[in-house]
Design a protein around this motif. Sequence first.
Motif, PDB file in Angstrom:
ATOM      1  N   THR A   1       0.706   3.956  -2.955  1.00  0.00           N
ATOM      2  CA  THR A   1       0.341   5.316  -2.585  1.00  0.00           C
ATOM      3  C   THR A   1       1.391   6.317  -3.050  1.00  0.00           C
ATOM      4  O   THR A   1       1.060   7.408  -3.515  1.00  0.00           O
ATOM      5  CB  THR A   1       0.128   5.420  -1.063  1.00  0.00           C
ATOM      6  OG1 THR A   1      -0.926   4.536  -0.694  1.00  0.00           O
ATOM      7  CG2 THR A   1      -0.257   6.823  -0.650  1.00  0.00           C
TER       8      THR A   1
ATOM      9  N   VAL B   1      -7.536   3.378   4.292  1.00  0.00           N
ATOM     10  CA  VAL B   1      -8.475   2.642   3.455  1.00  0.00           C
ATOM     11  C   VAL B   1      -9.723   2.415   4.291  1.00  0.00           C
ATOM     12  O   VAL B   1      -9.639   2.003   5.452  1.00  0.00           O
ATOM     13  CB  VAL B   1      -7.875   1.302   2.976  1.00  0.00           C
ATOM     14  CG1 VAL B   1      -8.909   0.485   2.217  1.00  0.00           C
ATOM     15  CG2 VAL B   1      -6.639   1.558   2.125  1.00  0.00           C
ATOM     16  N   THR B   2     -10.878   2.708   3.702  1.00  0.00           N
ATOM     17  CA  THR B   2     -12.136   2.601   4.432  1.00  0.00           C
ATOM     18  C   THR B   2     -12.675   1.173   4.404  1.00  0.00           C
ATOM     19  O   THR B   2     -12.243   0.349   3.610  1.00  0.00           O
ATOM     20  CB  THR B   2     -13.208   3.548   3.846  1.00  0.00           C
ATOM     21  OG1 THR B   2     -13.572   3.074   2.542  1.00  0.00           O
ATOM     22  CG2 THR B   2     -12.711   4.976   3.786  1.00  0.00           C
TER      23      THR B   2
ATOM     24  N   ARG C   1     -14.276   0.146  -1.705  1.00  0.00           N
ATOM     25  CA  ARG C   1     -13.532   0.904  -0.687  1.00  0.00           C
ATOM     26  C   ARG C   1     -13.221   2.309  -1.180  1.00  0.00           C
ATOM     27  O   ARG C   1     -13.305   2.594  -2.367  1.00  0.00           O
ATOM     28  CB  ARG C   1     -12.194   0.226  -0.371  1.00  0.00           C
ATOM     29  CG  ARG C   1     -12.261  -1.227   0.012  1.00  0.00           C
ATOM     30  CD  ARG C   1     -12.196  -1.410   1.481  1.00  0.00           C
ATOM     31  NE  ARG C   1     -12.214  -2.839   1.787  1.00  0.00           N
ATOM     32  CZ  ARG C   1     -11.651  -3.354   2.832  1.00  0.00           C
ATOM     33  NH1 ARG C   1     -10.990  -2.599   3.675  1.00  0.00           N
ATOM     34  NH2 ARG C   1     -11.731  -4.637   3.081  1.00  0.00           N
TER      35      ARG C   1
ATOM     36  N   THR D   1      -5.504   9.814   1.142  1.00  0.00           N
ATOM     37  CA  THR D   1      -4.102  10.069   1.449  1.00  0.00           C
ATOM     38  C   THR D   1      -3.914  11.563   1.642  1.00  0.00           C
ATOM     39  O   THR D   1      -4.424  12.364   0.865  1.00  0.00           O
ATOM     40  CB  THR D   1      -3.179   9.571   0.314  1.00  0.00           C
ATOM     41  OG1 THR D   1      -3.392   8.177   0.133  1.00  0.00           O
ATOM     42  CG2 THR D   1      -1.722   9.821   0.645  1.00  0.00           C
TER      43      THR D   1
ATOM     44  N   SER E   1      -2.051   7.392   4.830  1.00  0.00           N
ATOM     45  CA  SER E   1      -3.034   6.817   3.923  1.00  0.00           C
ATOM     46  C   SER E   1      -3.994   5.925   4.706  1.00  0.00           C
ATOM     47  O   SER E   1      -3.568   5.133   5.543  1.00  0.00           O
ATOM     48  CB  SER E   1      -2.314   6.004   2.842  1.00  0.00           C
ATOM     49  OG  SER E   1      -3.217   5.604   1.848  1.00  0.00           O
TER      50      SER E   1
ATOM     51  N   GLY F   1      -9.987   5.134  -0.702  1.00  0.00           N
ATOM     52  CA  GLY F   1      -8.639   5.380  -0.209  1.00  0.00           C
ATOM     53  C   GLY F   1      -8.414   6.871  -0.059  1.00  0.00           C
ATOM     54  O   GLY F   1      -8.747   7.639  -0.961  1.00  0.00           O
TER      55      GLY F   1
ATOM     56  N   LEU G   1       0.836  -1.208   0.000  1.00  0.00           N
ATOM     57  CA  LEU G   1       0.000   0.000   0.000  1.00  0.00           C
ATOM     58  C   LEU G   1       0.866   1.252   0.000  1.00  0.00           C
ATOM     59  O   LEU G   1       0.567   2.217  -0.707  1.00  0.00           O
ATOM     60  CB  LEU G   1      -0.944   0.002   1.201  1.00  0.00           C
ATOM     61  CG  LEU G   1      -1.844   1.230   1.334  1.00  0.00           C
ATOM     62  CD1 LEU G   1      -2.740   1.396   0.111  1.00  0.00           C
ATOM     63  CD2 LEU G   1      -2.668   1.149   2.610  1.00  0.00           C
TER      64      LEU G   1
END
Length: 140
Positions: free
Chosen positions: A54, A99-100, A83, A87, A97, A85, A50
């Motif tokens: 990112t 992530v939901t 989802r 940042t 960052s 994201g 990730l």
Amino acid sequence: MRDTHSNSLGWLLDQELGSVEGVAYAVLMSSDGLLQARTQTIGQEDAEKLAAVTASLRAAGKAWDEHVGGKGMCQLLIESQGRIGLTTAAAKNSMLSVVTTGPESDVGLITHHMVRLATRLGHELEVAERRPAADGGTAT
């Protein structure tokens, strides 16, 4: 490989973002994608991936900002079917960052917590800029 959750910043991410409704996991990374800390809800390997992804998105965002004559990129938002994201800059040379858990997550609430964390603890989230070492390795 060092564990980026057991350090003090991993604990801090858990404390500040881990309990926010809608947050699946969060990572703190250098601007060039080196993972610095992660919540306990994401494994080391996935957190490193990730962070790298990112960093590349940040580079694309900066290029977009320059192309449109912007005044500097502030945040990135990526929405997929499952989802979201988010940042944001966390401090000098670092990004945060998140992530939901799903597309229905409260992006405003999560962003508020991200910015609050970055503002309150920016000096602790700062990452030293990495520079090439004289011997060909990487120095910080």
